[in-house]
Design a protein around this motif. Structure first.
Motif, PDB file in Angstrom:
ATOM      1  N   TYR A  28      28.603 130.583  46.587  1.00  0.00           N
ATOM      2  CA  TYR A  28      29.376 129.350  46.739  1.00  0.00           C
ATOM      3  C   TYR A  28      28.413 128.206  47.011  1.00  0.00           C
ATOM      4  CZ  TYR A  28      33.062 126.253  48.632  1.00  0.00           C
ATOM      5  OH  TYR A  28      33.929 125.212  48.880  1.00  0.00           O
ATOM      6  N   THR A  29      28.275 127.304  46.041  1.00  0.00           N
ATOM      7  CA  THR A  29      27.364 126.166  46.177  1.00  0.00           C
ATOM      8  C   THR A  29      28.151 124.863  46.133  1.00  0.00           C
ATOM      9  OG1 THR A  29      26.990 125.858  43.799  1.00  0.00           O
ATOM     10  CG2 THR A  29      25.579 127.486  44.947  1.00  0.00           C
ATOM     11  N   SER A  30      27.460 123.774  46.343  1.00  0.00           N
ATOM     12  CA  SER A  30      28.112 122.463  46.317  1.00  0.00           C
ATOM     13  C   SER A  30      28.722 122.159  44.948  1.00  0.00           C
ATOM     14  CB  SER A  30      27.133 121.371  46.741  1.00  0.00           C
ATOM     15  OG  SER A  30      26.040 121.332  45.858  1.00  0.00           O
ATOM     16  N   ALA A  31      28.210 122.784  43.887  1.00  0.00           N
ATOM     17  CA  ALA A  31      28.759 122.565  42.545  1.00  0.00           C
ATOM     18  C   ALA A  31      30.195 123.078  42.416  1.00  0.00           C
ATOM     19  CB  ALA A  31      27.871 123.241  41.501  1.00  0.00           C
ATOM     20  N   HIS A  32      30.612 123.964  43.307  1.00  0.00           N
ATOM     21  CA  HIS A  32      31.949 124.553  43.251  1.00  0.00           C
ATOM     22  C   HIS A  32      32.962 123.832  44.138  1.00  0.00           C
ATOM     23  CE1 HIS A  32      29.158 128.093  42.517  1.00  0.00           C
ATOM     24  NE2 HIS A  32      29.803 127.961  41.376  1.00  0.00           N
ATOM     25  N   VAL A  33      32.494 122.968  45.002  1.00  0.00           N
ATOM     26  CA  VAL A  33      33.359 122.392  46.037  1.00  0.00           C
ATOM     27  C   VAL A  33      34.502 121.570  45.458  1.00  0.00           C
ATOM     28  CG1 VAL A  33      33.447 120.814  48.011  1.00  0.00           C
ATOM     29  CG2 VAL A  33      31.570 122.453  47.811  1.00  0.00           C
ATOM     30  N   SER A  34      34.253 120.782  44.450  1.00  0.00           N
ATOM     31  CA  SER A  34      35.299 119.915  43.900  1.00  0.00           C
ATOM     32  C   SER A  34      36.494 120.734  43.407  1.00  0.00           C
ATOM     33  CB  SER A  34      34.727 119.076  42.765  1.00  0.00           C
ATOM     34  OG  SER A  34      35.723 118.273  42.203  1.00  0.00           O
ATOM     35  N   ARG A  35      36.240 121.788  42.650  1.00  0.00           N
ATOM     36  CA  ARG A  35      37.325 122.641  42.133  1.00  0.00           C
ATOM     37  C   ARG A  35      38.006 123.384  43.288  1.00  0.00           C
ATOM     38  NH1 ARG A  35      38.016 125.907  37.288  1.00  0.00           N
ATOM     39  NH2 ARG A  35      40.174 126.588  37.375  1.00  0.00           N
ATOM     40  N   TYR A  36      37.218 123.897  44.209  1.00  0.00           N
ATOM     41  CA  TYR A  36      37.767 124.592  45.372  1.00  0.00           C
ATOM     42  C   TYR A  36      38.690 123.650  46.154  1.00  0.00           C
ATOM     43  CZ  TYR A  36      37.958 127.591  49.475  1.00  0.00           C
ATOM     44  OH  TYR A  36      38.391 128.383  50.500  1.00  0.00           O
ATOM     45  N   HIS A  37      38.241 122.415  46.327  1.00  0.00           N
ATOM     46  CA  HIS A  37      39.032 121.413  47.057  1.00  0.00           C
ATOM     47  C   HIS A  37      40.376 121.169  46.356  1.00  0.00           C
ATOM     48  CE1 HIS A  37      39.894 117.984  49.560  1.00  0.00           C
ATOM     49  NE2 HIS A  37      39.992 117.212  48.495  1.00  0.00           N
ATOM     50  N   GLU A  38      40.351 121.112  45.031  1.00  0.00           N
ATOM     51  CA  GLU A  38      41.601 120.927  44.283  1.00  0.00           C
ATOM     52  C   GLU A  38      42.557 122.093  44.527  1.00  0.00           C
ATOM     53  OE1 GLU A  38      42.773 118.220  42.623  1.00  0.00           O
ATOM     54  OE2 GLU A  38      40.974 117.316  43.508  1.00  0.00           O
ATOM     55  N   TRP A  39      42.017 123.319  44.513  1.00  0.00           N
ATOM     56  CA  TRP A  39      42.862 124.481  44.795  1.00  0.00           C
ATOM     57  C   TRP A  39      43.531 124.360  46.152  1.00  0.00           C
ATOM     58  CZ3 TRP A  39      38.654 128.658  43.632  1.00  0.00           C
ATOM     59  CH2 TRP A  39      38.604 128.905  42.250  1.00  0.00           C
ATOM     60  N   MET A  40      42.741 123.969  47.149  1.00  0.00           N
ATOM     61  CA  MET A  40      43.223 123.992  48.522  1.00  0.00           C
ATOM     62  C   MET A  40      44.184 122.850  48.847  1.00  0.00           C
ATOM     63  SD  MET A  40      42.165 126.859  49.268  1.00  0.00           S
ATOM     64  CE  MET A  40      42.931 126.903  50.882  1.00  0.00           C
ATOM     65  N   LYS A  41      44.485 122.017  47.875  1.00  0.00           N
ATOM     66  CA  LYS A  41      45.550 121.022  48.027  1.00  0.00           C
ATOM     67  C   LYS A  41      46.920 121.674  47.851  1.00  0.00           C
ATOM     68  CE  LYS A  41      42.944 116.983  46.485  1.00  0.00           C
ATOM     69  NZ  LYS A  41      42.822 115.957  45.418  1.00  0.00           N
ATOM     70  N   SER A  42      46.935 122.872  47.286  1.00  0.00           N
ATOM     71  CA  SER A  42      48.176 123.596  47.040  1.00  0.00           C
ATOM     72  C   SER A  42      48.787 124.070  48.354  1.00  0.00           C
ATOM     73  CB  SER A  42      47.892 124.807  46.138  1.00  0.00           C
ATOM     74  OG  SER A  42      48.916 125.774  46.244  1.00  0.00           O
ATOM     75  N   GLU A  43      50.036 123.694  48.592  1.00  0.00           N
ATOM     76  CA  GLU A  43      50.725 124.143  49.804  1.00  0.00           C
ATOM     77  C   GLU A  43      50.876 125.661  49.812  1.00  0.00           C
ATOM     78  OE1 GLU A  43      54.348 122.006  50.570  1.00  0.00           O
ATOM     79  OE2 GLU A  43      53.327 120.065  50.493  1.00  0.00           O
ATOM     80  N   GLU A  44      51.077 126.257  48.638  1.00  0.00           N
ATOM     81  CA  GLU A  44      51.198 127.708  48.543  1.00  0.00           C
ATOM     82  C   GLU A  44      49.897 128.379  49.007  1.00  0.00           C
ATOM     83  OE1 GLU A  44      52.081 131.236  45.285  1.00  0.00           O
ATOM     84  OE2 GLU A  44      51.141 129.375  44.606  1.00  0.00           O
ATOM     85  N   LEU A  45      48.742 127.917  48.501  1.00  0.00           N
ATOM     86  CA  LEU A  45      47.473 128.518  48.912  1.00  0.00           C
ATOM     87  C   LEU A  45      47.181 128.252  50.383  1.00  0.00           C
ATOM     88  CD1 LEU A  45      45.070 128.006  45.873  1.00  0.00           C
ATOM     89  CD2 LEU A  45      46.125 130.117  46.686  1.00  0.00           C
ATOM     90  N   GLN A  46      47.540 127.081  50.876  1.00  0.00           N
ATOM     91  CA  GLN A  46      47.360 126.797  52.301  1.00  0.00           C
ATOM     92  C   GLN A  46      48.152 127.791  53.133  1.00  0.00           C
ATOM     93  OE1 GLN A  46      48.278 122.681  53.167  1.00  0.00           O
ATOM     94  NE2 GLN A  46      47.027 121.978  51.446  1.00  0.00           N
ATOM     95  N   ARG A  47      49.386 128.057  52.712  1.00  0.00           N
ATOM     96  CA  ARG A  47      50.235 129.000  53.443  1.00  0.00           C
ATOM     97  C   ARG A  47      49.671 130.426  53.348  1.00  0.00           C
ATOM     98  NH1 ARG A  47      53.945 132.056  51.474  1.00  0.00           N
ATOM     99  NH2 ARG A  47      54.211 130.870  49.559  1.00  0.00           N
ATOM    100  N   LEU A  48      49.292 130.842  52.150  1.00  0.00           N
ATOM    101  CA  LEU A  48      48.811 132.203  51.941  1.00  0.00           C
ATOM    102  C   LEU A  48      47.473 132.474  52.622  1.00  0.00           C
ATOM    103  CD1 LEU A  48      49.737 132.686  48.171  1.00  0.00           C
ATOM    104  CD2 LEU A  48      50.832 133.765  50.156  1.00  0.00           C
TER     105      LEU A  48
END
Length: 142
Positions: A28-48
């Motif tokens: 996991y590098t800084s190059a992945h953070v932007s996409r990861y951040h987009e995922w973690m905007k999901s309320e479903e993923l936050q809950r899970l």
């Protein structure tokens, strides 16, 4: 499962790529953070994942801290077919992440693996199972 010592397990993966048939695990590098951040905007993923939303800056800070942390090892899960076929960048091929935590620093044989397949289209296809098996093998002393 026998785990490597914390220093070995957590720092060795900075240049390690683990490839399976369905998934490829990359650090996991800084190059992945932007996409990861987009995922973690999901309320479903936050809950899970029992996670709270972070700002992009906080997500970069979190990535740096996880990279340096002595009790965890984090990889980004890529779709091997897309990644091997050079269908795009690592960021384009991301499907989730996996973490290996040492749960007792006094006993390096105890650990926990957490897998998140964030891309809905990749769920139920064996990506999580293969990711778990790869991480169990990686964490085990040979």
């Amino acid at each position: 499962m026998r785990m490597r010592s914390s220093l070995e397990t957590m720092k060795i993966n900075q240049n390690t790529v683990l490839q399976g048939k369905k998934v490829t695990l990359v650090p996991y590098t800084s190059a992945h953070v932007s996409r990861y951040h987009e995922w973690m905007k999901s309320e479903e993923l936050q809950r899970l994942t029992a996670s709270e939303p972070l700002s992009l800056e906080q997500e970069y800070e979190m990535q740096r801290s996880w990279q340096e942390d002595a009790d965890k090892c984090t990889f980004i899960v890529l779709d091997t077919e897309r990644w091997s076929g050079q269908a795009g960048t690592e960021e384009d091929c991301m499907v989730g992440d996996v973490n290996l935590f040492l749960t007792d620093m006094e006993d390096p044989t105890l650990g926990e693996i957490e897998v998140m397949i964030a891309e809905p289209s990749c769920r139920g296809r064996g990506f999580g199972k293969e990711t778990t098996l790869i991480m169990m093998f990686y964490g085990k002393d040979g």
